[in-house]
Design an enzyme around this catalytic site. Structure first.
Site, PDB file in Angstrom:
ATOM      1  CE  LYS A  76      -3.819   2.083   2.664  1.00 14.18           C
ATOM      2  NZ  LYS A  76      -4.668   1.949   3.855  1.00 14.18           N
ATOM      3  CB  SER A 151      -8.122   3.684   3.003  1.00 15.64           C
ATOM      4  OG  SER A 151      -7.230   3.086   3.930  1.00 15.64           O
ATOM      5  CB  SER A 175      -8.275   0.641   5.781  1.00 17.65           C
ATOM      6  OG  SER A 175      -8.978   1.844   5.696  1.00 17.65           O
TER       7      SER A 175
HETATM    8  N1  GLN Z   1     -12.875   3.916   6.407  1.00 10.38           N
HETATM    9  C1  GLN Z   1     -12.310   4.364   7.646  1.00 10.38           C
HETATM   10  C2  GLN Z   1     -11.986   5.829   7.563  1.00 10.38           C
HETATM   11  O1  GLN Z   1     -12.335   6.412   6.611  1.00 10.38           O
HETATM   12  C3  GLN Z   1     -11.125   3.548   7.964  1.00 10.38           C
HETATM   13  C4  GLN Z   1      -9.891   3.973   7.296  1.00 10.38           C
HETATM   14  C5  GLN Z   1      -8.729   3.135   7.620  1.00 10.38           C
HETATM   15  O2  GLN Z   1      -8.852   2.092   8.281  1.00 10.38           O
HETATM   16  N2  GLN Z   1      -7.572   3.595   7.210  1.00 10.38           N
HETATM   17  O3  GLN Z   1     -11.397   6.387   8.443  1.00 10.38           O
END
Ligand code: GLN
Length: 477
Positions: A76, A151, A175
């Site tokens: 990532k 994400s 995420s």
């Molecule tokens: N979707 C969650 C957010 O927008 C989690 C993001 C993540 O785990 N990096 O914060």
């Protein structure tokens, strides 16, 4: 087409000279090209990956290769790799190159993995659909009109579309688990502190964890074994004994007690997901697992608590991107204040700005007690719920997401609606406990459904043990 179900089978085939690592990497590269429209990668390391493949092939034939020999891994794009671009899918870091390598990535390299490239994600890992990337959304390989989740959408898509063997993602509020569920693969968020965050661009430092995506529990276990362990460069990484997760997988002596938190099966959960999960629970009962209902009474406060605390931490972590030290600097820089302001205004995308503003607000002197301090107290209550539950059961079984993958664009205009897609995943980050997504089938639109298993801190082996039973015994019949 070269095919194998996990890394141990791949190694066996390599040893039998059924194919070469160079051929294997070439095949991944041509599939990446074929599926370019998915937009899963931000950068590719073509020459180096091919060269590494040759080197590792030689090590394999000499018998001197590491545990991950020849495993092709995508990273990532929030993790640093020396001399490679590190963009965090943001315009503000578009031309930034890392000066060092993240510990997690270095550990993979040291065990002879091959790093194939860096994957697209939501900007600074903020999002649930991978539509917040400055380089465009990632499309779900199962249905290209739909999101991958976020994400870590690029990492999930890369594994699901067979563009690599394994990938690394990060999980601050879901995420890894949520995109794994949307793409139909395995994804593990380890206990906070088990894997070093050194070299990870911080979003919310007391929540961020690094973990793997894979097509089998066995590969998840193997990669976790390599990633876990204390690192003097990360003061929050814990000094615990390192476990051999891949051998623990074969211990089926222990009959795990399973808890079903009733709050996770309430309104808002798709009927199809509910039915599918209930059928898995039924099969576990038939295999003599003890299954009981438990309660996590503070679940309803998780999303609010998560979005107060993570935005507060993000507003502080992202202060470093000021146009002076890293990446993008605006041309509108006639004074220092103007340079900061314009660089940040032009460099950050709208979701990142929204979070910086929210976070700055909840930390401001007049509101600190009402929001930030209160949220810290609620975080403790959420953690206590888990401590209580884990005094009775070993593993909690829940849906990973309330729905299957939604359409691209469906939720982009309503941030609250988007935040609700994390409803089942954020609690684990608030409590610092590990969680895994297990793909358990499809809905009527042929979209993957995910089941989440949660365990107490540093009990990843329980997730993997039950995960492997689900993978090999429950979901096959
Ligand atoms: N979707 C969650 C957010 O927008 C989690 C993001 C993540 O785990 N990096 O914060």
């Amino acid at each position: 087409m070269i095919s194998y179900k996990n890394h141990s089978e791949k190694l066996r085939l390599l040893n039998e000279e059924k194919f070469s690592l160079v051929e294997n990497v070439q095949e991944f590269l041509s599939r990446i090209e074929e599926r370019k429209k998915l937009n899963a990668f931000n950068s590719l390391f073509v020459e180096e990956a091919l060269q590494r493949a040759e080197e590792v092939q030689q090590k394999i034939s000499k018998g001197s290769a590491g545990k991950l020999a020849g495993m092709v891994i995508a990273i990532k794009d929030v993790l640093a790799i020396k001399d490679k671009p590190l963009t965090c899918s943001s315009k503000i870091l578009e031309n930034f190159t890392s000066l060092y390598t993240a510990t997690a990535v270095q550990k993979l390299i040291d065990e002879d993995a091959i790093i194939i490239g860096k994957t697209n994600c939501d900007e600074f890992a903020m999002g649930s659909s991978n539509e917040n990337s400055a380089f465009g959304a990632v499309k779900n390989p199962v249905d290209e009109t739909r999101v991958t989740g976020g994400s870590s959408g690029g990492s999930a898509a890369a594994v699901a579309a067979n563009l690599c063997d394994v990938s690394l993602g990060t999980d601050t509020g879901g995420s890894i688990r949520q995109p794994a569920a949307f793409c139909g693969i395995y994804g593990l968020k380890p206990t906070y502190g088990l894997v070093s965050r050194f070299g990870l661009t911080a979003f919310a430092s007391s929540f961020d964890s690094i973990g793997p995506f894979a097509n089998s529990v066995e590969d998840i276990a193997l990669v976790l074994e390599v990633l876990a362990g204390h690192d003097k460069n990360d003061s929050t990484s814990i000094k615990t004994e390192t476990k051999s997760y891949s051998t623990l997988l074969r211990n089926d002596e222990q009959k795990l007690r399973i808890g079903i938190p009733k709050e996770y099966f309430a309104e808002g959960l798709s009927a199809e997901i509910k039915v599918k999960i209930e059928s898995v629970i039924q099969k576990l009962k038939e295999k003599n697992f003890s299954v009981e209902e438990v309660s996590l009474p503070h679940t309803e406060f998780a999303i609010a608590t998560y979005y107060i605390l993570t935005t507060a931490e993000a507003s502080s972590n992202l202060a470093r991107f000021d146009g002076a030290r890293y990446g993008y600097r605006s041309k509108q820089s006639s004074s220092l204040a103007k340079m900061y302001k314009s660089s940040r205004s032009e460099g950050f995308g709208s979701e990142v700005k929204r979070r910086i503003m929210l976070g700055t607000y909840v930390l401001s002197s007049g509101y600190y007690d009402a929001y930030y301090k209160k949220a810290q107290q609620v975080r403790r209550k959420i953690k206590d719920d888990f401590i209580k539950a884990f005094s009775k059961v070993d593993v909690l079984l829940t849906p990973t997401t309330p729905t299957t993958a939604f359409k691209l664009g469906e939720k982009t205009t309503d941030p609250l609606e988007m935040y609700l897609s994390d409803i089942f995943t954020t609690s684990a980050n608030l409590a610092g406990i590990p969680g895994i997504n297990i793909p358990i089938g499809k809905d009527k639109n042929n979209l993957p459904i995910g089941l989440q298993l949660l365990a107490n801190q540093f009990e990843e082996e329980k997730l993997l043990l039950l995960g492997v039973i689900l993978e090999n015994e429950i979901l096959t019949d």
